[in-house]
Design an enzyme around this catalytic site. Structure first.
Site, PDB file in Angstrom:
ATOM      1  CG  PHE A   1      -4.016  -0.767  -8.142  1.00  0.00           C
ATOM      2  CD1 PHE A   1      -4.558  -1.975  -7.734  1.00  0.00           C
ATOM      3  CD2 PHE A   1      -2.958  -0.245  -7.418  1.00  0.00           C
ATOM      4  CE1 PHE A   1      -4.063  -2.648  -6.629  1.00  0.00           C
ATOM      5  CE2 PHE A   1      -2.440  -0.911  -6.307  1.00  0.00           C
ATOM      6  CZ  PHE A   1      -2.999  -2.108  -5.914  1.00  0.00           C
TER       7      PHE A   1
ATOM      8  CG  ASP B   1      -0.943   5.782 -11.501  1.00  0.00           C
ATOM      9  OD1 ASP B   1       0.011   5.079 -11.883  1.00  0.00           O
ATOM     10  OD2 ASP B   1      -1.765   5.416 -10.631  1.00  0.00           O
TER      11      ASP B   1
ATOM     12  CG  HIS C   1      -1.644   0.306 -16.257  1.00  0.00           C
ATOM     13  ND1 HIS C   1      -2.984   0.157 -16.522  1.00  0.00           N
ATOM     14  CD2 HIS C   1      -1.469  -0.154 -14.995  1.00  0.00           C
ATOM     15  CE1 HIS C   1      -3.602  -0.370 -15.470  1.00  0.00           C
ATOM     16  NE2 HIS C   1      -2.699  -0.554 -14.521  1.00  0.00           N
TER      17      HIS C   1
ATOM     18  CD  GLN D   1       2.267  -6.110  -9.219  1.00  0.00           C
ATOM     19  OE1 GLN D   1       2.040  -5.600 -10.303  1.00  0.00           O
ATOM     20  NE2 GLN D   1       1.777  -7.293  -8.869  1.00  0.00           N
TER      21      GLN D   1
ATOM     22  CE  LYS E   1       1.021  -2.787 -12.127  1.00  0.00           C
ATOM     23  NZ  LYS E   1       0.837  -1.708 -11.215  1.00  0.00           N
TER      24      LYS E   1
ATOM     25  NE  ARG F   1      19.830   9.422   7.129  1.00  0.00           N
ATOM     26  CZ  ARG F   1      19.762   8.099   7.113  1.00  0.00           C
ATOM     27  NH1 ARG F   1      19.673   7.443   5.969  1.00  0.00           N
ATOM     28  NH2 ARG F   1      19.788   7.415   8.232  1.00  0.00           N
TER      29      ARG F   1
ATOM     30  CE1 TYR G   1      19.565   9.520  14.639  1.00  0.00           C
ATOM     31  CE2 TYR G   1      19.646  11.556  15.910  1.00  0.00           C
ATOM     32  CZ  TYR G   1      19.128  10.278  15.709  1.00  0.00           C
ATOM     33  OH  TYR G   1      18.178   9.785  16.554  1.00  0.00           O
TER      34      TYR G   1
ATOM     35  NE  ARG H   1      17.681   3.534   2.496  1.00  0.00           N
ATOM     36  CZ  ARG H   1      17.672   3.763   3.839  1.00  0.00           C
ATOM     37  NH1 ARG H   1      17.391   4.972   4.314  1.00  0.00           N
ATOM     38  NH2 ARG H   1      17.941   2.791   4.668  1.00  0.00           N
TER      39      ARG H   1
END
Ligand code: PLP
Length: 413
Positions: free
Chosen positions: A99, A170, A173, A196, A199, A228, A235, A245
């Site tokens: 992909f 990766d 799969h 996704q 999968k 962070r 902050y 996230r």
């Protein structure tokens, strides 16, 4: 009655009657998500501990110390590359039969994807070809466990150690697949997964990285959360991250789905071994090799090579159209290797760290080109969750097409 057959493509009865739904879920999934929705605590962090609970469960499942969720399996590769400390203009070795994200995320971090050809028997990165592609600019390798089959990780880790390269698996799969008893994604410096919708483990969208390295973990967790750092103020931003996230809803759904993964993976592996047995007997059909090492394949895709000469010259495209009509969820896969994409051919990189001399029009990976143009047929993972009888029906569908195209004649339904 005359023993002739009509293909489902031409209006006959399908060889495969079963349908293969995906995703799979039940009332417990609905309840778990509904509970979060009712609580109104949807975000992350500071809205409950579903995200952390899933990260811990997935890390434990993979046998790694740490896991960091993120919005998808492309961003997870990006987090891994950034944490591994690649610098502008560095080279990263990737396969061309995968992909787009495996290579495009390399561009996103201002590095140069270097395409290395795949092995003709497994369609995974060929370690011999990796060795030949290493230069003084090479910084990392991204082996893709294509279709859910383990790459030759001993060879790849050995090359990486000798050349001081990072290895980012990766494993988009490869949820639940294994190499010599270890879960894929847990062997390199970082393992990257996608959730996704297609999968083997899914929450519609989502991704995760796993690692045993505490400093890589801290950096990826920071980059995922707008730079962070744990133990610092809301902050205070230390690193060039972004908001990557996931929500609490995704996390509880993933925790639910994870409970089924091991069983589903074992079933796909068992069905794949059986289908290999059945299809090897059919002239013109060659299932891909499972490699020489002890492993567990999770068959995100079941791939075989198709030879039209054993099917009266029926093109692969026409064969796949007929196979799909018989009720086998399948496709011819990628039409060409990644480096043929306009992105690479036209150098639309939006990135100025890539040397002028980089020229993808000169790249040639003959094995990947042959897989794309001539050979590969993919059966999708949800079909590999069928029964033993379903596997027999897949084989029968192929034999039926072969019979009909080799001996056309008067047909009845
Ligand atoms: C799906 C996939 C990705 C990216 O995952 P997304 O969640 O869609 O961003 C990366 N690599 C491979 C090999 C994939 O199949």
């Amino acid at each position: 009655m005359e023993k002739t057959t009509t293909l489902a493509f031409d209006g006959g009865k399908k060889a495969v009657q079963t349908t293969f739904p995906w995703p799979l879920f039940d009332e417990t999934d609905v309840q778990a998500v509904a509970e979060i929705v009712r609580s109104g605590r949807w975000g992350n962090p500071d809205c409950g501990d579903s995200v952390e609970a899933f990260e811990q469960a997935f890390a434990a499942y993979c046998g790694t110390k740490y896991a960091v969720t993120c919005v998808n399996g492309s961003v997870s590769l990006r987090l891994a590359l950034m944490a591994c400390g690649v610098r502008p203009g560095d080279e990263v070795i990737v396969p061309p039969y995968t992909f787009i994200a495996t290579a495009s995320t390399v561009l996103e971090v201002n590095c140069v994807p270097v395409f290395v050809d795949i092995d003709p028997d497994t369609y995974n990165l060929d370690p011999k070809a990796i060795e030949a592609a290493i230069t003084e600019r090479t910084r990392a390798i991204i082996p893709v466990h294509f279709a859910g089959l383990a790459c030759d990780m001993d060879a790849i880790m050995d090359i990486a150690r000798r050349n001081n390269l990072k290895v980012i698996e990766d494993a988009a799969h490869a949820h639940g697949a294994e190499y010599k008893g270890r879960k894929l994604g847990s062997i390199g410096d970082v393992g990257s997964f996608s959730f996704q919708s297609s999968k083997n483990l899914t929450s519609g969208e989502g991704g995760i990285v796993v690692t045993n390295d505490e400093s890589l973990y801290r950096m990826m967790a920071s980059l995922r959360n707008v730079g962070r750092m744990e133990g610092h103020q809301w902050y205070d931003h230390f690193n060039p991250g972004c908001n990557y996230r996931i929500t609490q809803m995704q996390a509880v759904l993933l925790s639910q789905q994870l409970k089924r993964l091991e069983e589903q993976t074992i079933l796909r592996n068992t069905n794949g071994l059986y289908l290999n047995e059945l299809l090897t007997k059919i002239d013109g059909i060659t299932p891909l090799s499972r490699g020489s090492e002890e492993n567990r394949h999770c068959y995100h895709l079941y791939i075989f090579k198709y030879d039209p000469s054993a099917f009266g010259g029926l093109s692969r495209q026409d064969f796949v159209a007929r196979l799909a009509a018989e009720g086998v969820p399948c496709s011819t896969g990628y039409p060409h290797p990644l480096y043929k994409q306009p992105l690479f051919q036209n150098k639309n990189f939006m990135c100025y760290a890539i040397p002028e001399s980089v020229d993808y029009s000169a790249v040639s990976c003959p094995v990947a080109e042959r897989a794309c143009r001539d050979e590969a047929v993919w059966i999708f993972q949800h079909a590999m969750l069928g029964s033993r009888e379903d596997m027999q029906a897949f084989a029968e569908a192929i034999r039926k097409i072969q019979r009909v195209v080799i001996q056309p004649g008067p047909t009845v339904g």
